[in-house]
Design a protein around this motif. Structure first.
Motif, PDB file in Angstrom:
ATOM      1  N   ASN A  24      10.984  13.151   7.433  1.00  0.00           N
ATOM      2  CA  ASN A  24      11.232  13.392   8.788  1.00  0.00           C
ATOM      3  C   ASN A  24      12.569  13.107   9.028  1.00  0.00           C
ATOM      4  O   ASN A  24      13.515  13.014   8.250  1.00  0.00           O
ATOM      5  CB  ASN A  24      10.123  12.457   9.670  1.00  0.00           C
ATOM      6  CG  ASN A  24      10.549  11.155   9.074  1.00  0.00           C
ATOM      7  OD1 ASN A  24      11.275  10.681   8.440  1.00  0.00           O
ATOM      8  ND2 ASN A  24       9.519  10.223   9.736  1.00  0.00           N
ATOM      9  N   PRO A  26      14.694  10.978  10.672  1.00  0.00           N
ATOM     10  CA  PRO A  26      15.453   9.593  10.182  1.00  0.00           C
ATOM     11  C   PRO A  26      15.645   9.825   8.619  1.00  0.00           C
ATOM     12  O   PRO A  26      16.680   9.089   8.124  1.00  0.00           O
ATOM     13  CB  PRO A  26      14.646   8.558  10.475  1.00  0.00           C
ATOM     14  CG  PRO A  26      13.723   9.112  11.783  1.00  0.00           C
ATOM     15  CD  PRO A  26      13.455  10.463  11.485  1.00  0.00           C
ATOM     16  N   SER A  56      19.175   4.833  10.387  1.00  0.00           N
ATOM     17  CA  SER A  56      18.192   5.698   9.991  1.00  0.00           C
ATOM     18  C   SER A  56      17.336   5.217   9.319  1.00  0.00           C
ATOM     19  O   SER A  56      16.025   5.443   9.285  1.00  0.00           O
ATOM     20  CB  SER A  56      18.782   7.212   9.799  1.00  0.00           C
ATOM     21  OG  SER A  56      19.459   6.817   8.858  1.00  0.00           O
ATOM     22  N   THR A  59      14.914   2.851  11.128  1.00  0.00           N
ATOM     23  CA  THR A  59      14.342   3.605  12.081  1.00  0.00           C
ATOM     24  C   THR A  59      12.893   4.212  11.253  1.00  0.00           C
ATOM     25  O   THR A  59      11.835   4.095  11.695  1.00  0.00           O
ATOM     26  CB  THR A  59      14.998   4.840  12.687  1.00  0.00           C
ATOM     27  OG1 THR A  59      15.795   4.075  13.560  1.00  0.00           O
ATOM     28  CG2 THR A  59      14.126   5.608  13.772  1.00  0.00           C
ATOM     29  N   TRP A  60      13.322   4.852  10.200  1.00  0.00           N
ATOM     30  CA  TRP A  60      12.057   5.332   9.368  1.00  0.00           C
ATOM     31  C   TRP A  60      11.075   4.352   8.908  1.00  0.00           C
ATOM     32  O   TRP A  60       9.993   4.503   9.139  1.00  0.00           O
ATOM     33  CB  TRP A  60      12.634   6.107   8.286  1.00  0.00           C
ATOM     34  CG  TRP A  60      11.634   6.720   7.404  1.00  0.00           C
ATOM     35  CD1 TRP A  60      10.913   7.794   7.583  1.00  0.00           C
ATOM     36  CD2 TRP A  60      11.009   5.910   6.017  1.00  0.00           C
ATOM     37  NE1 TRP A  60      10.140   7.904   6.274  1.00  0.00           N
ATOM     38  CE2 TRP A  60      10.088   6.715   5.605  1.00  0.00           C
ATOM     39  CE3 TRP A  60      11.107   4.679   5.547  1.00  0.00           C
ATOM     40  CZ2 TRP A  60       9.291   6.383   4.626  1.00  0.00           C
ATOM     41  CZ3 TRP A  60      10.425   4.630   4.482  1.00  0.00           C
ATOM     42  CH2 TRP A  60       9.483   5.043   3.943  1.00  0.00           C
ATOM     43  N   TRP A  62      10.563   1.465  10.359  1.00  0.00           N
ATOM     44  CA  TRP A  62       9.802   0.946  11.495  1.00  0.00           C
ATOM     45  C   TRP A  62       8.853   1.857  11.992  1.00  0.00           C
ATOM     46  O   TRP A  62       7.710   1.439  12.321  1.00  0.00           O
ATOM     47  CB  TRP A  62      10.874   0.688  12.532  1.00  0.00           C
ATOM     48  CG  TRP A  62      10.402  -0.153  13.872  1.00  0.00           C
ATOM     49  CD1 TRP A  62       9.735   0.700  14.966  1.00  0.00           C
ATOM     50  CD2 TRP A  62      10.092  -1.291  14.001  1.00  0.00           C
ATOM     51  NE1 TRP A  62       9.365  -0.597  15.870  1.00  0.00           N
ATOM     52  CE2 TRP A  62       9.649  -1.459  15.338  1.00  0.00           C
ATOM     53  CE3 TRP A  62      10.607  -2.369  13.198  1.00  0.00           C
ATOM     54  CZ2 TRP A  62       9.592  -2.859  15.767  1.00  0.00           C
ATOM     55  CZ3 TRP A  62      10.375  -3.783  13.700  1.00  0.00           C
ATOM     56  CH2 TRP A  62       9.853  -4.236  14.913  1.00  0.00           C
ATOM     57  N   GLU A  63       9.251   3.091  11.807  1.00  0.00           N
ATOM     58  CA  GLU A  63       8.070   4.162  12.304  1.00  0.00           C
ATOM     59  C   GLU A  63       7.038   4.027  11.168  1.00  0.00           C
ATOM     60  O   GLU A  63       5.944   4.218  11.716  1.00  0.00           O
ATOM     61  CB  GLU A  63       8.568   5.463  12.321  1.00  0.00           C
ATOM     62  CG  GLU A  63       9.662   5.651  13.575  1.00  0.00           C
ATOM     63  CD  GLU A  63      10.123   6.949  13.815  1.00  0.00           C
ATOM     64  OE1 GLU A  63      10.036   7.935  12.592  1.00  0.00           O
ATOM     65  OE2 GLU A  63      10.622   7.367  14.676  1.00  0.00           O
ATOM     66  N   GLU A  64       7.327   3.685   9.892  1.00  0.00           N
ATOM     67  CA  GLU A  64       6.112   3.971   9.033  1.00  0.00           C
ATOM     68  C   GLU A  64       5.217   2.662   9.294  1.00  0.00           C
ATOM     69  O   GLU A  64       3.870   2.666   9.131  1.00  0.00           O
ATOM     70  CB  GLU A  64       6.682   4.075   7.739  1.00  0.00           C
ATOM     71  CG  GLU A  64       7.121   5.288   7.246  1.00  0.00           C
ATOM     72  CD  GLU A  64       5.898   6.489   7.212  1.00  0.00           C
ATOM     73  OE1 GLU A  64       5.051   6.027   6.694  1.00  0.00           O
ATOM     74  OE2 GLU A  64       6.110   7.601   7.371  1.00  0.00           O
ATOM     75  N   PHE A  66       4.593   1.007  11.721  1.00  0.00           N
ATOM     76  CA  PHE A  66       3.788   0.837  12.996  1.00  0.00           C
ATOM     77  C   PHE A  66       3.102   2.296  12.974  1.00  0.00           C
ATOM     78  O   PHE A  66       1.952   2.323  13.921  1.00  0.00           O
ATOM     79  CB  PHE A  66       4.579   0.734  14.315  1.00  0.00           C
ATOM     80  CG  PHE A  66       5.048  -0.990  14.139  1.00  0.00           C
ATOM     81  CD1 PHE A  66       3.885  -1.700  14.509  1.00  0.00           C
ATOM     82  CD2 PHE A  66       6.098  -1.307  13.715  1.00  0.00           C
ATOM     83  CE1 PHE A  66       4.350  -3.232  14.337  1.00  0.00           C
ATOM     84  CE2 PHE A  66       6.631  -2.646  14.024  1.00  0.00           C
ATOM     85  CZ  PHE A  66       5.498  -3.662  14.152  1.00  0.00           C
ATOM     86  N   GLN A  67       3.309   3.453  12.612  1.00  0.00           N
ATOM     87  CA  GLN A  67       2.867   4.505  12.812  1.00  0.00           C
ATOM     88  C   GLN A  67       2.392   5.075  11.482  1.00  0.00           C
ATOM     89  O   GLN A  67       1.994   6.579  11.614  1.00  0.00           O
ATOM     90  CB  GLN A  67       3.634   5.645  13.773  1.00  0.00           C
ATOM     91  CG  GLN A  67       3.868   4.726  15.061  1.00  0.00           C
ATOM     92  CD  GLN A  67       4.922   5.892  15.690  1.00  0.00           C
ATOM     93  OE1 GLN A  67       5.509   6.841  15.296  1.00  0.00           O
ATOM     94  NE2 GLN A  67       5.280   5.580  17.067  1.00  0.00           N
ATOM     95  N   ARG A  74       1.971   2.251   5.625  1.00  0.00           N
ATOM     96  CA  ARG A  74       2.485   1.050   6.570  1.00  0.00           C
ATOM     97  C   ARG A  74       2.888   0.039   5.687  1.00  0.00           C
ATOM     98  O   ARG A  74       4.174  -0.598   5.948  1.00  0.00           O
ATOM     99  CB  ARG A  74       1.476   0.662   7.203  1.00  0.00           C
ATOM    100  CG  ARG A  74       1.036   1.359   8.094  1.00  0.00           C
ATOM    101  CD  ARG A  74      -0.131   1.157   9.075  1.00  0.00           C
ATOM    102  NE  ARG A  74      -0.554   2.450  10.121  1.00  0.00           N
ATOM    103  CZ  ARG A  74      -1.093   2.004  11.202  1.00  0.00           C
ATOM    104  NH1 ARG A  74      -1.479   0.698  11.408  1.00  0.00           N
ATOM    105  NH2 ARG A  74      -1.092   2.834  12.011  1.00  0.00           N
ATOM    106  N   GLY A  77       6.492   1.164   4.436  1.00  0.00           N
ATOM    107  CA  GLY A  77       7.421   1.084   5.578  1.00  0.00           C
ATOM    108  C   GLY A  77       7.834  -0.260   5.601  1.00  0.00           C
ATOM    109  O   GLY A  77       9.254  -0.887   5.927  1.00  0.00           O
TER     110      GLY A  77
END
Length: 89
Positions: A24, A26, A56, A59-60, A62-64, A66-67, A74, A77
């Motif tokens: 994605n 980031p 970045s 950010t990647w 963190w997104e993995e 929690f999402q 997860r 991440g």
């Protein structure tokens, strides 16, 4: 259908096994900034690229964390987030 530990760890909500995904934004920015850091090895440009690459990647991760689509993503991440922070300490 029983939900095994394997299913909970590696399958997404559609029942597909997900270990890797296309990158994605980031992650693309992280890769691009890291490659550019190889060209600019000193100075303010290197410092800026290092900051962009770290931000970045953070950010990647963190997104993995929690999402992420499954527990494996997860955990990935979380591991990357811990490694990124540890690399800066």
């Amino acid at each position: 259908m029983t939900n095994t530990a394997f299913d909970q760890i590696f399958r997404d909500s559609n029942g597909e096994i997900v270990i890797a995904q296309p990158p994605n934004l980031p992650l693309i920015v992280t890769i691009a900034a890291s490659v550019l850091k190889l060209l600019f090895t000193t100075g303010n440009i290197y410092t800026g690229l290092d900051l962009i690459a770290f931000g970045s990647l953070f950010t990647w991760a963190w997104e993995e964390l929690f999402q992420g689509v499954n527990y494996f993503r997860r955990a990935l991440g979380f591991c990357v987030l811990v490694a990124a922070i540890a690399s800066k300490i």
